[in-house]
Write a protein that holds these residues in place. Sequence first.
Motif, PDB file in Angstrom:
ATOM      1  N   UNK A  23       0.846  -1.194   0.000  1.00  0.00           N
ATOM      2  CA  UNK A  23       0.000   0.000   0.000  1.00  0.00           C
ATOM      3  C   UNK A  23       0.876   1.237   0.000  1.00  0.00           C
ATOM      4  N   UNK A  24       0.719   2.081  -1.012  1.00  0.00           N
ATOM      5  CA  UNK A  24       1.553   3.262  -1.194  1.00  0.00           C
ATOM      6  C   UNK A  24       0.739   4.495  -0.823  1.00  0.00           C
ATOM      7  N   UNK A  25       1.206   5.217   0.182  1.00  0.00           N
ATOM      8  CA  UNK A  25       0.506   6.409   0.666  1.00  0.00           C
ATOM      9  C   UNK A  25       1.129   7.634   0.017  1.00  0.00           C
ATOM     10  N   UNK A  26       0.340   8.343  -0.784  1.00  0.00           N
ATOM     11  CA  UNK A  26       0.861   9.436  -1.606  1.00  0.00           C
ATOM     12  C   UNK A  26       0.313  10.784  -1.147  1.00  0.00           C
ATOM     13  N   UNK A  27       1.214  11.668  -0.720  1.00  0.00           N
ATOM     14  CA  UNK A  27       0.830  13.038  -0.364  1.00  0.00           C
ATOM     15  C   UNK A  27       1.617  14.020  -1.206  1.00  0.00           C
ATOM     16  N   UNK A  28       2.057  13.576  -2.358  1.00  0.00           N
ATOM     17  CA  UNK A  28       2.857  14.378  -3.286  1.00  0.00           C
ATOM     18  C   UNK A  28       2.008  14.708  -4.512  1.00  0.00           C
ATOM     19  N   UNK A  29       1.921  15.983  -4.854  1.00  0.00           N
ATOM     20  CA  UNK A  29       1.026  16.409  -5.935  1.00  0.00           C
ATOM     21  C   UNK A  29       1.376  15.763  -7.269  1.00  0.00           C
ATOM     22  N   UNK A  30       2.669  15.608  -7.567  1.00  0.00           N
ATOM     23  CA  UNK A  30       3.064  15.013  -8.844  1.00  0.00           C
ATOM     24  C   UNK A  30       2.667  13.543  -8.916  1.00  0.00           C
ATOM     25  N   UNK A  31       2.906  12.815  -7.818  1.00  0.00           N
ATOM     26  CA  UNK A  31       2.541  11.396  -7.797  1.00  0.00           C
ATOM     27  C   UNK A  31       1.026  11.222  -7.861  1.00  0.00           C
ATOM     28  N   UNK A  32       0.312  12.019  -7.095  1.00  0.00           N
ATOM     29  CA  UNK A  32      -1.145  11.928  -7.069  1.00  0.00           C
ATOM     30  C   UNK A  32      -1.736  12.238  -8.439  1.00  0.00           C
ATOM     31  N   UNK A  33      -1.231  13.272  -9.082  1.00  0.00           N
ATOM     32  CA  UNK A  33      -1.744  13.639 -10.415  1.00  0.00           C
ATOM     33  C   UNK A  33      -1.478  12.534 -11.429  1.00  0.00           C
ATOM     34  N   UNK A  34      -0.298  11.919 -11.344  1.00  0.00           N
ATOM     35  CA  UNK A  34       0.026  10.829 -12.263  1.00  0.00           C
ATOM     36  C   UNK A  34      -0.941   9.670 -12.102  1.00  0.00           C
ATOM     37  N   UNK A  35      -1.361   9.400 -10.876  1.00  0.00           N
ATOM     38  CA  UNK A  35      -2.271   8.287 -10.626  1.00  0.00           C
ATOM     39  C   UNK A  35      -3.675   8.590 -11.129  1.00  0.00           C
ATOM     40  N   UNK A  36      -4.229   9.769 -10.768  1.00  0.00           N
ATOM     41  CA  UNK A  36      -5.619  10.012 -11.168  1.00  0.00           C
ATOM     42  C   UNK A  36      -5.753  10.354 -12.647  1.00  0.00           C
ATOM     43  N   UNK A  37      -4.645  10.710 -13.295  1.00  0.00           N
ATOM     44  CA  UNK A  37      -4.710  11.049 -14.724  1.00  0.00           C
ATOM     45  C   UNK A  37      -4.633   9.816 -15.619  1.00  0.00           C
TER      46      UNK A  37
END
Length: 587
Positions: A104-118
């Motif tokens: 389980x990868x916990x992401x609080x980084x805007x670049x990582x989060x954007x890459x996932x939801x995009x």
Amino acid sequence: MISKLSPKLDMSVSQLLGAAAFAWTFQLLFRKWIVAKQVAASLSSCPPGGALTLLNPFRTFSLIVGSYYPFKGQIAHMGARFELYKRYGSSCLISTTFWGAMPTYWLADADAVKAVYSDRFTYLKDVEAYETLNIYGPNMVGLEGAEWKRHRAIAKNAFNEANNAFVWQETLRIVNEWFIEIDKAATFAEPKGPVTRVDLLRDLTRATLLIIASGGFGRRSTWTGESSTVPPPGHRVHLSSAITGACDQLFPRILTPKPIWDAVVERGMYIPFVGPIVLKARDAFEELEGHMMEVVSQARDRFGLGRPKDEASDGSVQGAALLKNMVEANMTFEKGSEVGERSLTDGELFSNMFLFFLAGHETSAHTLCFVFVYLALHPEYQQTVFEEVLKIYPTGVPTVASPNAYKDSIPQLEFTSAVFHETLRLCPPVIRLGKLAAKDSILKSRRFSTSPEGHITDIQEVNVPIQKAGLCVLDILGMHMNPIHWGDDVNKFKPGRFIDTDTYRWPRDAFLAFSGGPRSCIGQRFAITESVCIIASIVRRYEILPPSDVLGLSVKEQEEILTRWKPGVTIVPTNARCELDFLTEGI
């Protein structure tokens, strides 16, 4: 002789079987623990963490116990914000679930989060987590791929600027009706004079329910009408009460195993303690279904759906575009007897209606509770909102909105909108989202150090390897509290951070209150419209004050008390209160 020994023999056999069962269970759990620890150890170097979590963070039971477990200081703790990321010096953390040994990868980084939801092909929605919301059938939230696109396409064009203008008009009407009740409840309090103590959650829930019923489904009701003790013919309660009743019974409904539900509901079996809970949940959802069937039936008559063109009604679609789209899709299914590109089954129709009723009122109501608490605690920002609203309402809040009120007002309420967005940053309705990795991938994250004063330093970009079938948690609350994106004053309520200037542009990619990418919230403009109108109207008419029982405490202590929440389908404010003092002049 044999008969005398039989009880002892039976007891020995029972003890032996019990011991064997215990040994088997212990061995199974121990093996799971070993496997999970091995997975955690293999992944703990990059990103850091390596913790073992007992529960999948996206299952209903995790929400039920979320206020208590995981414990404070542990990965997956609901209220951790950015503190755990600071401890490990990384904006991405790793944990492993005990059941299934899932990375389980916990992401609080805007670049990582954007890459996932995009990238919805690499990172898929964890649809199993939303199956529990399929009370009547599949709905938009719990679907992926072509099925999700079918549902979204049917609803999408109902959320347009014409409907936003109608939402503004209806919000103003409902707020004025609320004013009457507020003024009736005023009591004299020294030295302030007449004030009204407001239960924000109760009143804002009613207001937003009336707005979604009118602005989404054309069901126009009054404040006093929905609070009447006399229900409409054929029903036990009013529509708004049916919606809140079903929402209150959501967890009992989805936590009841199907065999138990069927035994109680279908076969009438009596089960102590559990049976009454099941029947209460059944009654709540049946009552809501009865209201929805009536709304659908009235829509068919109102819009002439299913009739020959020359017999069709010319009823206005204003405020009911969403309902019309969904009912038309349901009629298409009935004609074709199969699910096509623009059709909805009966179950899908009712399930989506329930979804829009739930999401359409709860998210806005809960956020507005926090808005008024923050404004009560920060009179300097309340004054700024008042001065801004004074320009569009110089003589007070109008009782009727002009045709151009929405289009003329929204652009002038920049700071009011910023207050709403800043509240969403600090208290996002949904604090985390989950995506499953369909293949091995790489995400960019950041490692950093923290100075003795608490400042983030030595920021370095790193690559994070994501394993196929791993769970990526978009930690919305963690990202909203990330100083790398929002500055060292990230814990402060500061609406100005949402206003662009010549030298500053607020970080759009680090704000996920309405989700992002293809699956961003379909009702975002609806929510902003009703919320900004409510904030502007209240601030123009009343001074918002902290409740008297917290006076004398520091602002920080008051904030901790009044912004408490518990996890649910959305976060639920548990102590949001304020007092309203009628304005005769400026704040």
